[in-house]
Design an enzyme around this catalytic site. Structure first.
Site, PDB file in Angstrom:
ATOM      1  N   LYS A 168      18.371  28.409 113.112  1.00 23.06           N
ATOM      2  CA  LYS A 168      19.289  29.503 113.422  1.00 23.06           C
ATOM      3  C   LYS A 168      20.482  29.320 112.485  1.00 23.06           C
ATOM      4  CE  LYS A 168      22.857  31.420 115.264  1.00 23.06           C
ATOM      5  NZ  LYS A 168      23.672  32.204 114.303  1.00 23.06           N
ATOM      6  N   GLY A 199      20.735  35.862 114.053  1.00 25.44           N
ATOM      7  CA  GLY A 199      21.340  36.576 115.176  1.00 25.44           C
ATOM      8  C   GLY A 199      22.551  35.848 115.707  1.00 25.44           C
ATOM      9  N   GLY A 201      25.001  33.486 117.610  1.00 29.40           N
ATOM     10  CA  GLY A 201      24.900  32.121 118.120  1.00 29.40           C
ATOM     11  C   GLY A 201      24.856  32.072 119.631  1.00 29.40           C
ATOM     12  N   GLY A 205      21.383  30.655 119.768  1.00 29.20           N
ATOM     13  CA  GLY A 205      21.676  29.234 119.954  1.00 29.20           C
ATOM     14  C   GLY A 205      21.434  28.810 121.387  1.00 29.20           C
ATOM     15  N   GLU A 243      26.904  17.260 114.683  1.00 27.88           N
ATOM     16  CA  GLU A 243      27.823  17.011 113.568  1.00 27.88           C
ATOM     17  C   GLU A 243      28.969  17.984 113.778  1.00 27.88           C
ATOM     18  OE1 GLU A 243      27.590  14.782 111.268  1.00 27.88           O
ATOM     19  OE2 GLU A 243      25.551  14.089 111.622  1.00 27.88           O
ATOM     20  N   CYS A 277      34.268  19.925 106.761  1.00 28.30           N
ATOM     21  CA  CYS A 277      34.463  19.151 107.996  1.00 28.30           C
ATOM     22  C   CYS A 277      35.009  17.762 107.694  1.00 28.30           C
ATOM     23  CB  CYS A 277      33.173  19.074 108.779  1.00 28.30           C
ATOM     24  SG  CYS A 277      31.762  18.658 107.785  1.00 28.30           S
ATOM     25  N   GLU A 374      41.870  20.638 114.117  1.00 23.62           N
ATOM     26  CA  GLU A 374      41.230  20.988 112.848  1.00 23.62           C
ATOM     27  C   GLU A 374      41.638  22.412 112.487  1.00 23.62           C
ATOM     28  OE1 GLU A 374      36.917  21.580 112.926  1.00 23.62           O
ATOM     29  OE2 GLU A 374      36.880  20.271 111.182  1.00 23.62           O
TER      30      GLU A 374
HETATM   31  P1  NAP Z   1      30.488  27.226 115.386  1.00 24.27           P
HETATM   32  O1  NAP Z   1      31.123  28.453 115.918  1.00 24.27           O
HETATM   33  O2  NAP Z   1      30.415  26.043 116.230  1.00 24.27           O
HETATM   34  O3  NAP Z   1      29.019  27.706 114.920  1.00 24.27           O
HETATM   35  C1  NAP Z   1      28.046  26.816 114.446  1.00 24.27           C
HETATM   36  C2  NAP Z   1      26.683  27.390 114.747  1.00 24.27           C
HETATM   37  O4  NAP Z   1      26.503  27.488 116.161  1.00 24.27           O
HETATM   38  C3  NAP Z   1      26.485  28.806 114.205  1.00 24.27           C
HETATM   39  O5  NAP Z   1      25.143  28.956 113.810  1.00 24.27           O
HETATM   40  C4  NAP Z   1      26.786  29.654 115.409  1.00 24.27           C
HETATM   41  O6  NAP Z   1      26.223  30.919 115.357  1.00 24.27           O
HETATM   42  C5  NAP Z   1      26.194  28.825 116.522  1.00 24.27           C
HETATM   43  N1  NAP Z   1      26.759  29.130 117.833  1.00 24.27           N
HETATM   44  C6  NAP Z   1      27.916  29.784 118.122  1.00 24.27           C
HETATM   45  N2  NAP Z   1      28.095  29.864 119.443  1.00 24.27           N
HETATM   46  C7  NAP Z   1      27.036  29.272 120.027  1.00 24.27           C
HETATM   47  C8  NAP Z   1      26.650  29.031 121.374  1.00 24.27           C
HETATM   48  N3  NAP Z   1      27.402  29.425 122.397  1.00 24.27           N
HETATM   49  N4  NAP Z   1      25.489  28.376 121.608  1.00 24.27           N
HETATM   50  C9  NAP Z   1      24.737  27.960 120.581  1.00 24.27           C
HETATM   51  N5  NAP Z   1      25.033  28.159 119.284  1.00 24.27           N
HETATM   52  C10 NAP Z   1      26.177  28.805 119.001  1.00 24.27           C
HETATM   53  O7  NAP Z   1      31.134  26.730 114.068  1.00 24.27           O
HETATM   54  P2  NAP Z   1      31.520  27.584 112.814  1.00 24.27           P
HETATM   55  O8  NAP Z   1      32.625  28.495 113.245  1.00 24.27           O
HETATM   56  O9  NAP Z   1      30.306  28.185 112.230  1.00 24.27           O
HETATM   57  O10 NAP Z   1      32.006  26.441 111.784  1.00 24.27           O
HETATM   58  C11 NAP Z   1      33.293  25.874 111.792  1.00 24.27           C
HETATM   59  C12 NAP Z   1      33.351  24.611 112.625  1.00 24.27           C
HETATM   60  O11 NAP Z   1      32.222  23.763 112.406  1.00 24.27           O
HETATM   61  C13 NAP Z   1      34.524  23.724 112.288  1.00 24.27           C
HETATM   62  O12 NAP Z   1      35.108  23.241 113.470  1.00 24.27           O
HETATM   63  C14 NAP Z   1      33.932  22.557 111.492  1.00 24.27           C
HETATM   64  O13 NAP Z   1      34.576  21.350 111.530  1.00 24.27           O
HETATM   65  C15 NAP Z   1      32.622  22.405 112.097  1.00 24.27           C
HETATM   66  N6  NAP Z   1      31.715  21.808 111.119  1.00 24.27           N
HETATM   67  C16 NAP Z   1      31.329  20.507 111.238  1.00 24.27           C
HETATM   68  C17 NAP Z   1      30.495  19.942 110.292  1.00 24.27           C
HETATM   69  C18 NAP Z   1      30.003  18.536 110.376  1.00 24.27           C
HETATM   70  O14 NAP Z   1      29.099  18.168 109.649  1.00 24.27           O
HETATM   71  N7  NAP Z   1      30.544  17.697 111.208  1.00 24.27           N
HETATM   72  C19 NAP Z   1      30.052  20.711 109.247  1.00 24.27           C
HETATM   73  C20 NAP Z   1      30.491  22.004 109.148  1.00 24.27           C
HETATM   74  C21 NAP Z   1      31.312  22.547 110.094  1.00 24.27           C
HETATM   75  P3  NAP Z   1      27.066  32.168 114.828  1.00 24.27           P
HETATM   76  O15 NAP Z   1      27.350  31.897 113.414  1.00 24.27           O
HETATM   77  O16 NAP Z   1      26.137  33.318 115.018  1.00 24.27           O
HETATM   78  O17 NAP Z   1      28.312  32.253 115.653  1.00 24.27           O
END
Ligand code: NAP
Ligand code: MG
Length: 467
Positions: A168, A199, A201, A205, A243, A277, A374
């Site tokens: 996803k 689609g 998340g 997700g 992660e 990140c 962050e």
């Molecule tokens: P996010 O909102 O957590 O989304 C990550 C993934 O999860 C996306 O595919 C998202 O789909 C999906 N998702 C969203 N809501 C969900 C739910 N309720 N249940 C299951 N899946 C769901 O993060 P982001 O906004 O894409 O990225 C920014 C954040 O990620 C930052 O905080 C950053 O630090 C962190 N990050 C960490 C790492 C690491 O390796 N540690 C790497 C990169 C980013 P959608 O896109 O459709 O919302």
């Protein structure tokens, strides 16, 4: 425009009827759209992955690596396409896209093809034969900031392990994931070994995390969503690897090459417009070097002039979305209202596009919001420390623990400080990225490790056979 998802080795029209538009964050134009699949589509994809699991897991690791090699060849031919796609949907400056957004996933994929030759899938422990078997069906849920790398860090080891995958991808950056799925298809993987469902998340997700046919969820993204996934996965006792975010400290000791440490530190914080990140977003400087460091930091940040990421020489692209920009600007306002001093961040940025200037905040206290949360934008906070113990205490004063850095003229002193830091990775004096080193977080930065053999073992489970 994409109107299909990839399930069971075929491009199929999803049951879900919605569409998700893809925006270019530089031009604010809609450049494509992908389907918003639904729970029924997830179910089909999981069933396809379950059906493919037996035959795929019984292939030898060398045979599975053969498929990965064919995938590598196809992606290698498309490096330029990958880089331009990510720059279009995310805004990373093109040379960085070439090197990191396209180059790094290929490096990671290559490392797993190589690992197939040396990794021991069995081990003799006394009278026990320990057999490492695939965990099963893996749901890979990935973010948008290094979209293909974050996918590859899951898909390559999962497939080498003999597991099968339902991906996803992030909503903001689905196009590079489609490019990957096309390459997987051309590489001729058996149907159902890799599936991709686009689609929302909150829908896809959640459906993956609760599906009884999914054995493991490998998630990269925010700490908030990571917690949600853990909770949702608990019901069926799935393995969960996370992660998550970071607020990494760059500890510049008083015997360091200050100019080099600050320059590299600013570059690290501004990479990909700060949407990294592992970014060293807290720079820690000795009190008596503080003003000098601020001058150096302001000068270095001034070189990150915002502009079109497709144009040669641009070092600072836009943020990924309007929402991300609003959130970053809000953090900067909060920092200033808590007493931070703006030493860089007044450069003009283009009117169109989600740009935020390279920003450096001084006089930040370790407990301030901008030192704890962050920000995920081009914002560096610089914090003074009294002595080495104080520096370590400030570095460790975080709910996160993903990465970090130590700079010192004395390698032993740097190593001693690195050992005291509660974080998953530390670079001493700009130590180079190692794609075989384990990657992952302490504390609320995550659970589990990616990359190298550590990353492969995440997708394996062990069986003990006594004889
Ligand atoms: P996010 O909102 O957590 O989304 C990550 C993934 O999860 C996306 O595919 C998202 O789909 C999906 N998702 C969203 N809501 C969900 C739910 N309720 N249940 C299951 N899946 C769901 O993060 P982001 O906004 O894409 O990225 C920014 C954040 O990620 C930052 O905080 C950053 O630090 C962190 N990050 C960490 C790492 C690491 O390796 N540690 C790497 C990169 C980013 P959608 O896109 O459709 O919302
Ligand atoms: Mg999100």
């Amino acid at each position: 425009m994409k109107d299909t998802i990839y399930v069971g080795g075929r491009w199929v029209r999803p049951a879900g009827k919605g569409v998700r538009e893809v925006e270019n964050p530089t031009t604010e134009e809609i450049i494509s759209a992908v389907p918003a699949a639904d729970e029924e589509d997830v179910d089909r994809a999981v069933r396809a992955a379950q059906a493919a699991l037996g035959p795929w897991s019984r292939l030898s690791p060398a045979d599975r690596a053969g498929y990965l090699e064919r995938l590598w060849q196809r992606l290698d031919q498309r490096r330029d396409d990958i880089a331009r796609t990510v720059t279009s949907e995310l805004g990373t400056p093109l040379p960085v896209s070439v090197n990191i957004q396209a180059g790094l996933p290929l490096t990671v994929l290559r490392s797993y093809i190589d690992l197939a030759q040396t990794f021991q899938f069995t081990e003799q422990v006394g009278n026990s034969l320990v057999v490492k078997e695939p965990i099963g069906v893996v749901a890979a849920i990935t973010p948008w900031n290094y979209p293909l790398h974050q996918i590859m860090a899951k898909v390559a080891p999962a497939l080498l392990a003999g597991s099968t995958v339902v991906l996803k991808p992030a909503d903001l950056t689905p196009l590079v994931a489609y490019l990957l799925a096309e390459a997987v298809h051309e590489a001729g993987f058996p149907a159902g070994v890799f599936n991709m469902v686009s689609g929302a998340g909150s829908v896809i997700g959640a459906a993956l995390a609760t599906h009884p046919g999914v054995d493991m969820v490998s998630f990269t993204g925010s700490t908030e969503v990571g917690k949600q996934i853990s909770i949702l996965s608990a019901d069926t006792i799935k393995k969960v690897s996370l992660e998550l975010g970071g607020k990494s400290a760059n500890v510049i000791l008083d015997d360091a090459d200050l100019a080099a440490a600050v320059k590299v530190g600013v570059g690290n914080a501004m990479l990909n417009a700060g949407q990294t990140c592992t970014a060293w977003t807290r720079m820690l400087v000795a009190q008596n070097q503080y003003e000098q460091a601020l001058e150096l930091a302001a000068a270095a940040a001034g070189k990150y002039r915002a502009g079109d990421p497709m144009v040669a020489g641009t070092r600072l692209g836009p943020l990924a979305s309007a929402r991300q920009k609003a959130s970053v600007l809000e953090h900067i306002r909060t920092g200033l209202s808590q007493g931070a001093r703006l030493v860089a961040g007044e450069e003009a940025v283009p009117d169109r596009g989600h740009f935020v200037p390279a920003t450096v905040l001084a006089d930040v206290k370790p407990d301030d919001v901008v030192a704890q949360e962050e920000i995920f934008g081009p914002v560096l906070v610089v914090i003074p420390y009294a002595d080495e113990d104080d520096a370590v205490a400030i570095a460790n004063n975080s709910r996160y623990g993903l990465a970090g850095a130590v700079w010192s003229g004395d390698p032993e002193r740097a190593l001693a400080v690195a050992r005291r830091m509660q974080t998953g990775a530390i670079d001493i004096n700009g130590g180079a990225f190692n794609p075989l080193a384990p990657f992952g977080g302490y504390k609320q930065s995550g659970i589990g490790r990616e990359l190298g053999h550590y990353g492969l073992e995440e997708f394996l489970q062990t069986k003990s056979i006594q004889r």
